[in-house]
Each structure stands twice: as C-alpha cells, then as structure tokens.
Design a protein around this motif. Structure first.
Motif, PDB file in Angstrom:
ATOM      1  N   PRO A  37     -40.543  -5.700  12.150  1.00 18.35           N
ATOM      2  CA  PRO A  37     -40.302  -5.089  13.468  1.00 18.35           C
ATOM      3  C   PRO A  37     -39.881  -6.118  14.510  1.00 18.35           C
ATOM      4  N   SER A  41     -46.646   1.900  17.788  1.00 19.47           N
ATOM      5  CA  SER A  41     -45.446   2.199  17.017  1.00 19.47           C
ATOM      6  C   SER A  41     -44.503   0.996  17.033  1.00 19.47           C
ATOM      7  N   THR A  42     -43.822   0.802  15.925  1.00 16.76           N
ATOM      8  CA  THR A  42     -42.901  -0.324  15.791  1.00 16.76           C
ATOM      9  C   THR A  42     -41.466   0.150  15.735  1.00 16.76           C
ATOM     10  N   LYS A  43     -40.559  -0.773  16.040  1.00 13.33           N
ATOM     11  CA  LYS A  43     -39.130  -0.562  15.850  1.00 13.33           C
ATOM     12  C   LYS A  43     -38.595  -1.707  15.007  1.00 13.33           C
ATOM     13  N   SER A  44     -37.774  -1.372  14.017  1.00 14.29           N
ATOM     14  CA  SER A  44     -37.143  -2.389  13.183  1.00 14.29           C
ATOM     15  C   SER A  44     -35.774  -1.874  12.765  1.00 14.29           C
ATOM     16  N   TYR A  45     -35.076  -2.665  11.950  1.00 12.51           N
ATOM     17  CA  TYR A  45     -33.762  -2.249  11.460  1.00 12.51           C
ATOM     18  C   TYR A  45     -33.871  -1.448  10.163  1.00 12.51           C
ATOM     19  N   SER A  46     -35.106  -1.107   9.791  1.00  3.79           N
ATOM     20  CA  SER A  46     -35.352  -0.309   8.589  1.00  3.79           C
ATOM     21  C   SER A  46     -36.275   0.849   8.923  1.00  3.79           C
ATOM     22  N   SER A  47     -36.002   2.015   8.347  1.00  2.00           N
ATOM     23  CA  SER A  47     -36.851   3.181   8.591  1.00  2.00           C
ATOM     24  C   SER A  47     -38.243   2.998   8.015  1.00  2.00           C
ATOM     25  N   SER A  88     -40.202   0.450   8.241  1.00  4.15           N
ATOM     26  CA  SER A  88     -41.096  -0.231   9.181  1.00  4.15           C
ATOM     27  C   SER A  88     -40.838   0.169  10.625  1.00  4.15           C
ATOM     28  N   THR A  89     -40.292   1.374  10.801  1.00  3.28           N
ATOM     29  CA  THR A  89     -40.102   1.940  12.133  1.00  3.28           C
ATOM     30  C   THR A  89     -40.979   3.179  12.268  1.00  3.28           C
ATOM     31  N   GLY A  90     -41.678   3.288  13.399  1.00  6.90           N
ATOM     32  CA  GLY A  90     -42.536   4.441  13.625  1.00  6.90           C
ATOM     33  C   GLY A  90     -43.991   4.051  13.726  1.00  6.90           C
ATOM     34  N   TYR A 142     -43.379 -10.297  17.650  1.00  2.00           N
ATOM     35  CA  TYR A 142     -42.240  -9.457  17.289  1.00  2.00           C
ATOM     36  C   TYR A 142     -41.098  -9.616  18.297  1.00  2.00           C
TER      37      TYR A 142
END
Length: 315
Positions: free
Chosen positions: A235, A255-261, A263-265, A198
């Motif tokens: 992510p 937990s992940t972070k992405s530019y979309s809700s 796939s974030t959290g 990632y």
C-alpha cells in the motif's frame, strides 16, 4: 518536583512563529538527525530533519540559574500542525511527540546561557511506543486549525511571553469519543507508524530498493521480491474511518490503497463499545491478512532498521 513555567501567547505571536517556521522550512538546508546529535539553539530558529519530517526549533526563554530552557518546536507543514512549547531541564531527557502519537524524539539539555541552549536530540522509533513527557509540553495551535485533540480547544491568553495556554474540554460527538478510545490503545500508534511508512514509499526508487534489500537480506531481490512486484502489492496510503455498528458498538476501520486489488480496501477493523470504550474484536483482512499485532510490530521494527523510503517495501 520541578515547577512548570507556563506560557501565554497572543494570536499575533503565534502567527509570527508559524510564518517564521514556514519560511525556514521552505528554505531547506535542514540538519539531518539519524543518531544522537548535539546542537546549539538560539532565538534564531534552527531546522532539522528527523525521519520523514522536518522540524524547526526556536529558543524563546530560559531560567539560567534553575537550568531550564523553553523551546518551540514546529513540524512542517506548520499550517496544519500545531507548535509545541517544550520545557527542557539541565542534564535531563524530555520525550517529545512532535506531530505523532508516541514520542519521536528525546531532548537533553546539556547547558544553558542567557541567549542560547546546547541540546542533544535523539530520534525515537515509533514502534517503541514511548510515552511523551506531557507535563513538560504545551500545545499551541496554528492560527487556522486546532489539531490538539478531537475533544479540546486551545485558547491563547494575554500577550505576556511567559504564561500558559488553557485547554478547555468540549462536548464530544460519538466518532470523537470512539477516536479517543482508539488513541488510548496499542493499535492507534501501530497504524500511525504504518501510515507514515506507506506514505513515504513515493520516494523509493529502484536503485535504493535494490541496495537496501541486499543490505538487509544479503541477497538480490527477484521474482515476488523485485522492486516492481513490491511496489505493486505494498500500500501507498492508510486511512481511518469510524462508523456506527451493531449493539451500541462502533467500527474503527483502517483501509489501504495500493496498485493491486489484493491489498486495496479493508485492512483492519477494530470494534469498540461506545459506553465502556472496550475493544471487543480486531480483524485483519486485505493487506493485513493473516497478520496480528505482533507480526505487524515486527514489520515496523524491520522497517526501522532499514530506515529509508523503501523500508516498508522490504521488511
């Protein structure tokens, strides 16, 4: 049984090694290793790149008659990564985990002289979950940080160049104990690999993505599989937190972070019993919704076949 030659090092020697490795890493010009590669190492450090990481190798001692060489291996950035002292044996393979949970390279000693050693380095993919040859590896902490493990302290003893560092167990707090349980499970290595893939997506470009996608699927990306959509939903980071739960259990949460809700959290939650260390339950949500260990492992395998910064966006 081969008798292991132990290494003692003063703090001053450790600092010198760290500075040398840092300067070489910044200088660039690393040899890229994607397949088994033979190279000669001496007391002049050599810089190589394996996967997404850069390493410096430095020959610091030999026993020529016994067919043994001792190699320092440092992964960039060296100020936050420990240096490894690796013993390699003539015509033998040594699996090394340089900054990773599982072995990410295999070193064969092909020949050794008083001043040099010829070795063959073979990259190992993380999804293989290959155990390192720990009996041939001594961890030397960087001067300001101890990253050997959450429950040990490494103390450099003496100034002679050929004695060993001593590892002394320290008391663990609950989070460290849960982490040690998690590290013994199959999930830790899996998530370590996803974290690396990632993080590397920052280096993926549209042209590289399109070419890699076509090479892998033999078709052009379109719609949901386009570069724009793939980078939106995939992510770009994966983080671990450990918190107390109910009934004497703890939650190891990824937990992940992405530019979309979408796939974030929360992506994966591992429930671990504090007393027994037993994993009681694993749930997958968000970026890992409808996944399991097997399907996530298959994703890593596919990414390893692509082998570049766009791998995890495509596989």
């Amino acid at each position: 049984m081969v008798q292991k030659k132990h290494i003692h090092m003063s703090l001053g020697i450790i600092v010198v090694i760290v500075v040398i490795v840092a300067l070489l890493s910044l200088a660039g010009g690393a040899l890229i290793i994607n397949n088994p590669t033979q190279l000669t190492i001496t007391s002049n450090p050599s810089v190589v790149k394996i996967g997404n990481y850069q390493y410096t190798l430095y020959l610091h001692g030999v026993q020529q008659k016994a067919g043994i060489a001792y190699i320092y291996i440092g992964r960039s950035p060296v100020f936050i990564n420990p240096i490894l002292n690796v013993t390699v044996l003539l015509y033998n393979y040594t699996k090394v985990n340089a900054g990773t949970q599982y072995a990410n390279m295999e070193i064969r000693l092909d020949s050794v002289s008083n001043t040099s050693a010829i070795i063959t380095i073979t990259p190992l993919q993380g999804y293989l979950a290959a155990a390192p040859d720990s009996g041939r590896i001594v961890t030397i902490s960087a001067p300001s940080l101890n990253l050997v493990s959450p429950n040990t302290t490494t103390i450099a003893q003496g100034i002679a160049p050929t004695t060993v560092t001593t590892t002394i167990p320290q008391a663990q707090n609950p989070e460290q104990k849960i982490l040690s349980y998690l590290m013994e499970s199959e999930y830790y290595g899996l998530m370590e690999n996803y974290s690396h893939y990632y993080a590397n997506t920052v280096n993926c470009t549209g042209a590289l993505y399109n070419n890699s996608y076509f090479g892998y699927y033999h078709s052009r990306p379109a719609g949901p599989t386009s570069y724009q959509n793939a980078t939106l939903i995939t992510p770009y980071s994966l983080n671990l937190s450990i918190n107390s739960g109910a009934g004497g259990n703890y939650n190891a949460t990824y937990s992940t972070k992405s530019y979309s809700s979408v796939s974030t959290g929360l992506a994966m939650d591992v429930v671990i019993n504090f007393t027994s260390g037993k994993i009681l339950n694993v749930t997958y949500k968000g970026a890992f919704k409808d996944q399991n260990y097997s399907t996530l492992s298959e994703g890593l395998f596919g990414a390893s076949q692509i082998g570049n910064a766009c791998s995890i966006l495509i596989a």
